[in-house]
Design an enzyme around this catalytic site. Structure first.
Site, PDB file in Angstrom:
ATOM      1  N   LEU A  25       0.816  -1.211   0.000  1.00 32.38           N
ATOM      2  CA  LEU A  25       0.000   0.000   0.000  1.00 32.38           C
ATOM      3  C   LEU A  25       0.849   1.261   0.000  1.00 32.38           C
ATOM      4  CD1 LEU A  25      -2.994  -0.605   2.444  1.00 32.38           C
ATOM      5  CD2 LEU A  25      -3.109  -0.060   0.023  1.00 32.38           C
TER       6      LEU A  25
ATOM      7  N   LYS B 155       1.141  -3.507   8.865  1.00 31.33           N
ATOM      8  CA  LYS B 155       2.117  -2.419   8.948  1.00 31.33           C
ATOM      9  C   LYS B 155       3.410  -2.968   9.545  1.00 31.33           C
ATOM     10  CE  LYS B 155      -1.374   1.174   9.330  1.00 31.33           C
ATOM     11  NZ  LYS B 155      -1.894   2.334  10.075  1.00 31.33           N
TER      12      LYS B 155
ATOM     13  N   GLY C 230       8.187   2.893   8.034  1.00 27.83           N
ATOM     14  CA  GLY C 230       7.907   1.491   7.742  1.00 27.83           C
ATOM     15  C   GLY C 230       7.133   1.343   6.449  1.00 27.83           C
TER      16      GLY C 230
ATOM     17  N   GLY D 255       7.259   4.481   3.751  1.00 28.94           N
ATOM     18  CA  GLY D 255       7.720   5.760   4.269  1.00 28.94           C
ATOM     19  C   GLY D 255       8.868   5.545   5.217  1.00 28.94           C
ATOM     20  N   GLY D 256       9.295   6.632   5.841  1.00 35.73           N
ATOM     21  CA  GLY D 256      10.422   6.545   6.750  1.00 35.73           C
ATOM     22  C   GLY D 256      10.120   5.741   7.993  1.00 35.73           C
TER      23      GLY D 256
ATOM     24  N   ASP E 277      -1.808  12.905  12.537  1.00 41.63           N
ATOM     25  CA  ASP E 277      -1.667  13.001  11.075  1.00 41.63           C
ATOM     26  C   ASP E 277      -3.042  13.007  10.416  1.00 41.63           C
ATOM     27  OD1 ASP E 277      -0.367  13.279   8.692  1.00 41.63           O
ATOM     28  OD2 ASP E 277       0.242  11.191   8.508  1.00 41.63           O
TER      29      ASP E 277
END
Length: 699
Positions: A19, A44, A25, A22-23, A142
Site C-alpha cells: 500500500l 504495517k 515502515g 515511508g520513513g 496526522d
C-alpha cells in the site's frame, strides 16, 4: 526483512500487495489464511533503525503500549480494528482491519469544493470520531484527507493511520529518548507545536480545521496565504461563509494552540451549537401496528428549499449573515412537494453510496406520505445494499401492497429472497416480474441462477437461451450457459459457449478458467494450458487456476513447467498438502528424488492420512535403495488403505532385497488377495519361493 509478495508472516498473514512505504515502515495488504474467507487485512511493518539489544527492548515496550492503545481505539465502529501485533525477525508488525472505500482526498481534490451545509456535516462526523480518540488521551497526529476513508459499504467516514505508531518508531530511532523532535504529520495540516515535536490534543483540531477550509475553498492548505505578522491563515476572502462557521474555524486553526478548542469535545459542542442555529429538525411519528418510525431530517439552506416548506403559522425564520441561511421549523407533513424533495435526496445519496443518509431521506419521505410506493422501494434498495435483507424485504412488500404491479419492487423482492435462499418464493417473484415485463433481462438471469443452484441445469439452459434472445451480446450469460452445459458434461458445447463469452469480454478470467476445466474433461490438455494461463494473467493471485495449470502441464509431461506453476500455488496457499504432494510427484518424474521426498514430507506435516503420499514416498526410497525407510512408508500406506495392492507388492520387493524372503512372500500374498489377477506380484512371489527353497536346501 523485506516482505515480498506472496510471503507469509506469523504463519498466517500472506502479503498480496504493497500500500505504501515511508520513513516509519511499510504498509501492505494481506490475506489471513487462518480464516475460511481469506479475510483481507492491513499489515504495517515497523523497522527500528537500530537493532542492538537496548533499542529492541525499548521498542518492545513502546510497541506494546501503543498497540494496546490501538486495540482500545479499534472498538469504535469508525476506526479500524486491531487484529494482531507481534515481533518477527526483530521487526514489529500491526495487523488491522482493511477498510474498503475511497480516500476523502478524492472528494477534496482542488478545485472541488463543498457547500457550508456539507462541511458542517463533515466536521460533525469527524469530530465525533475524534472525540472518542481524545477521550483515550490519544493524539492522532496526522489527520488529513488521505487518512480518512469513505467506507464503501455504508458511506461512513473511517479514521485510519494513527501517528502514535510513528511515534514508537521515532522514539526507538533515538534509543527511547522521548524528547526526540522528529516532526510527525503532513505539512499544511501540521501546526507549529507539532512540527516542533510538542503535539497537543488541539493539534488534531488544527488539522481538521485546515481540512474543512480546504473543502470550502478548494485550495490545498499549503497554498493558503498567511498573515505575515500573526502567522494566522487568511482564507476568509476566498470563500464567504456564515459568521458562526467562520468563528468556529478561526478558533480551530489558531496559530497558538492555547487559543484553540482544547479537545474534540469542546469543538463538537461548538459545532452542535452552530448546527442548532443553522438547521432545523423535523420529526414525525408514524404508527404502524406496534412499530414506531422516528425520522430526523436536516434541512438545507433557505435558497435550496421549495416554497412549499413555508406553512402559515408554523414558520420560524432566523436570519444569519444577511439571510444567507434560514431555518424552517415544521411544515405540512403531508405536503407532496416535501416528500418528493426527500425522495429525490434519497436517490442522490443512494447513487453516492451514502446509504445511511439515503435511508434517513427515504424514511422522511415515507413519514410524510405513507403511501409513497417509490420511497418504500428506495428504502428497500438501500437496505439491500446495507445487507439488511429482512428489512429490505418488508420495504419491498409494502411497495407492492401499494402498487401490486410495481415490477421494480417485485424484482428487488426476488433478489432479496434469492440472497436469503428462500428459493420457491424467489422463483415465484422472478416469474412475476417476467409476467409484468417479459423482456426484463435481470429477472430471467435471476431465475436462471436459482435454477443453477437447484442443479436444474437443463431448465437453466432454456432460461439463459431466452436471455440471449433478448441480449445476444451479454458475456456473462454466455458464461452461465457454459457452466450449465459443463455440469451436464456437454463439455464441447460448453467450450463453444465460453468462446462466445470471451469474444465479448476477453479479460473475463473466470471464463478462461472454466474453459480450461472443460478442455481438461475432454483430455485436450494443450488448449487447457492456454486457458489457465489467460486466467492467471488477468487474476495473478488465483491459486486454483495456477494449480489447474500445473495439472495440465503434468498431463502433457511438461514437469519442469508444472513445477514452476506449483511454486506459485505454494506461494499463495502454503498449507495445501495436495499441492506439495503434486509438486513432489512432478519432482519424482524428473528424478529429482531428494526434492520430491522433501515435498512429500511437507505434505505429511499437513496431512498424515493420505496413503498416496506414503506410497509415492516409499517408491522413491526404494529407488534410492533405502529399503528399510521404504518399508516403513509402504506400511503406513497399507495401514491407511489395506487394499492398496501396489504398496503390498513394493513392500515385498523391498523385503526381498533385504533377504527377508518369508516376509516378502507374505506381502506378495496380500497384494494378490486384493488383486488376484496381478501378474507382477505372482511372478515376484514365485521367485521369492524359489529363493526361499534354495536357502532351505542349502541349510
Amino acid at each position: 526483512m523485506n516482505l515480498a509478495l506472496g510471503k507469509t508472516i506469523s504463519g498466517r498473514y500472506q502479503i498480496v500487495s504493497q500500500l505504501g512505504r515511508g520513513g516509519f515502515g511499510t504498509t501492505f495488504i494481506a490475506v489471513d489464511n487462518h480464516l475460511p474467507d481469506k479475510r483481507r487485512c492491513v499489515v504495517k511493518q515497523l523497522k527500528p533503525q537500530a537493532t542492538d539489544s537496548l533499542t529492541l527492548e525499548i521498542a518492545r515496550r513502546l510497541f506494546d503500549t501503543e498497540a494496546q492503545t490501538l486495540l482500545q481505539l479499534g472498538t469504535h465502529p469508525q476506526i479500524p480494528q486491531l487484529f494482531a501485533y507481534f515481533e518477527e525477525d526483530e521487526e514489529f508488525y500491526l495487523v488491522q482491519e482493511y477498510v474498503e472505500g475511497t480516500e476523502l482526498n478524492e472528494e477534496l481534490t482542488p478545485p472541488q469544493t463543498k457547500s457550508e451545509t456539507e462541511v458542517i456535516e463533515l466536521l460533525q462526523e469527524i469530530l465525533e470520531i475524534l472525540n472518542f480518540v481524545h477521550q483515550h488521551q490519544v493524539i492522532h497526529r496526522d489527520l488529513n484527507g488521505r487518512n480518512i476513508i469513505r467506507r464503501k459499504k455504508d458511506g461512513k467516514l473511517v479514521l485510519i493511520d494513527f501517528g502514535a505508531v510513528k511515534q514508537v518508531t521515532t522514539q526507538v530511532a533515538s534509543c527511547g529518548q522521548t524528547d526526540l523532535t522528529v516532526a510527525i504529520g503532513t505539512p499544511g495540516y501540521r501546526p507549529s507545536e507539532q512540527a516542533n515535536g510538542n503535539p497537543q490534543l488541539s493539534s488534531d483540531i488544527y488539522a481538521l480545521g485546515m481540512l474543512i477550509i480546504q473543502a470550502l475553498t478548494g485550495c490545498s492548505p499549503n497554498k493558503l496565504p498567511k498573515d505575515p505578522l500573526t502567522s494566522e491563515i487568511s482564507w476568509h476572502e476566498i470563500v464567504q461563509v456564515s459568521p458562526g462557521l467562520r468563528k468556529v474555524l478561526a478558533k480551530m486553526v489558531s496559530y497558538d494552540y492555547r487559543d484553540r478548542y482544547p479537545t474534540a469535545k469542546e469543538a463538537l459542542a461548538a459545532v452542535a451549537n452552530l448546527t442548532n442555529s443553522t438547521t432545523a429538525l423535523m420529526s414525525s411519528t408514524l404508527q404502524s401496528g406496534n412499530q414506531r418510525l422516528e425520522n430526523k431530517v436536516s434541512l438545507k439552506k433557505l435558497n435550496r428549499l421549495p416554497c412549499s416548506w413555508l406553512s402559515s403559522g408554523l414558520l420560524v425564520l432566523l436570519a444569519i449573515a444577511g439571510g444567507i441561511i434560514g431555518i424552517i421549523a415544521l411544515g405540512n407533513l403531508r405536503n407532496t412537494a416535501n416528500s418528493t424533495n426527500l425522495y429525490e435526496q434519497g436517490k442522490t445519496f443512494y447513487e453516492l453510496n451514502r446509504y445511511d443518509r439515503a435511508l434517513v431521506a427515504y424514511q422522511g419521505a415515507i413519514a410524510i406520505r405513507p403511501d409513497y410506493a417509490e420511497a418504500w422501494k428506495g428504502q428497500g434498495d438501500t437496505l439491500k445494499s446495507l445487507e439488511q435483507d429482512r428489512e429490505a424485504l418488508q420495504a419491498y412488500e409494502k411497495a407492492i401492497q401499494l402498487q401490486p404491479d410495481y415490477w421494480q419492487a417485485w424484482l428487488g423482492r426476488a433478489e432479496v429472497l434469492a440472497n436469503l435462499e428462500e428459493v420457491p418464493e424467489a422463483i415465484s417473484a422472478f416469474e412475476k416480474v417476467i409476467s409484468l415485463q417479459p423482456k426484463q433481462v435481470a429477472a430471467w438471469l435471476g431465475k436462471g441462477k436459482i435454477q443453477m443452484k437447484l442443479a436444474e441445469y437443463s431448465a437453466a439452459i432454456a432460461t439463459f437461451e431466452r436471455v440471449l434472445e433478448l441480449q445476444p451480446d451479454d458475456a456473462h450469460t454466455w458464461y452461465e450457459m457454459g457452466e450449465a452445459l459443463s455440469y451436464l458434461e456437454r463439455d464441447s458445447e460448453a467450450v463453444t459457449a465460453y468462446d462466445r463469452a470471451l469474444s465479448l469480454k476477453p479479460d473475463f478470467s473466470q471464463t478462461w478458467y472454466s474453459r480450461g476445466n472443460a478442455l481438461m474433461n475432454l483430455s485436450d490438455y494443450s488448449p487447457a494450458v492456454d486457458s489457465f494461463q489467460q486466467a492467471v494473467k488477468f487474476q495473478p493471485d488465483w491459486a486454483q487456476a495456477w494449480y489447474n495449470l500445473a495439472t495440465a502441464k503434468s498431463k502433457l509431461g511438461q514437469y519442469q513447467q508444472a513445477i514452476a506453476a506449483y511454486d506459485r500455488v505454494i506461494q499463495l496457499t502454503p498449507n495445501d498438502y495436495q499441492t506439495w504432494y503434486d509438486r513432489g510427484f512432478a519432482f519424482q518424474q524428473e528424478q529429482r528424488y531428494q526434492e520430491a521426498i522433501a515435498d512429500y514430507d511437507r505434505a505429511l506435516e499437513i496431512n498424515t492420512q493420505d496413503p498416496s503420499i506414503w506410497y509415492q514416498r516409499g517408491i522413491i526410497l526404494y529407488n534410492l535403495e533405502r529399503d528399510r525407510e521404504a518399508i516403513v512408508s509402504f506400511e503406513q500406506a497399507t495401514a491407511l488403505q489395506p487394499e492398496l495392492h501396489q504398496a503390498w507388492y513394493n513392500r515385498g520387493n523391498a523385503l526381498l532385497r533385504l533377504q527377508r524372503t518369508a516376509e516378502a512372500i507374505a506381502s506378495y500374498d496380500k497384494a494378490l488377495l486384493y488383486k488376484p489377477n496381478y501378474p507382477e506380484a505372482s511372478q515376484a512371489k514365485e521367485r521369492a519361493e524359489k529363493q526361499l527353497l534354495g536357502i532351505t536346501q542349502n541349510d
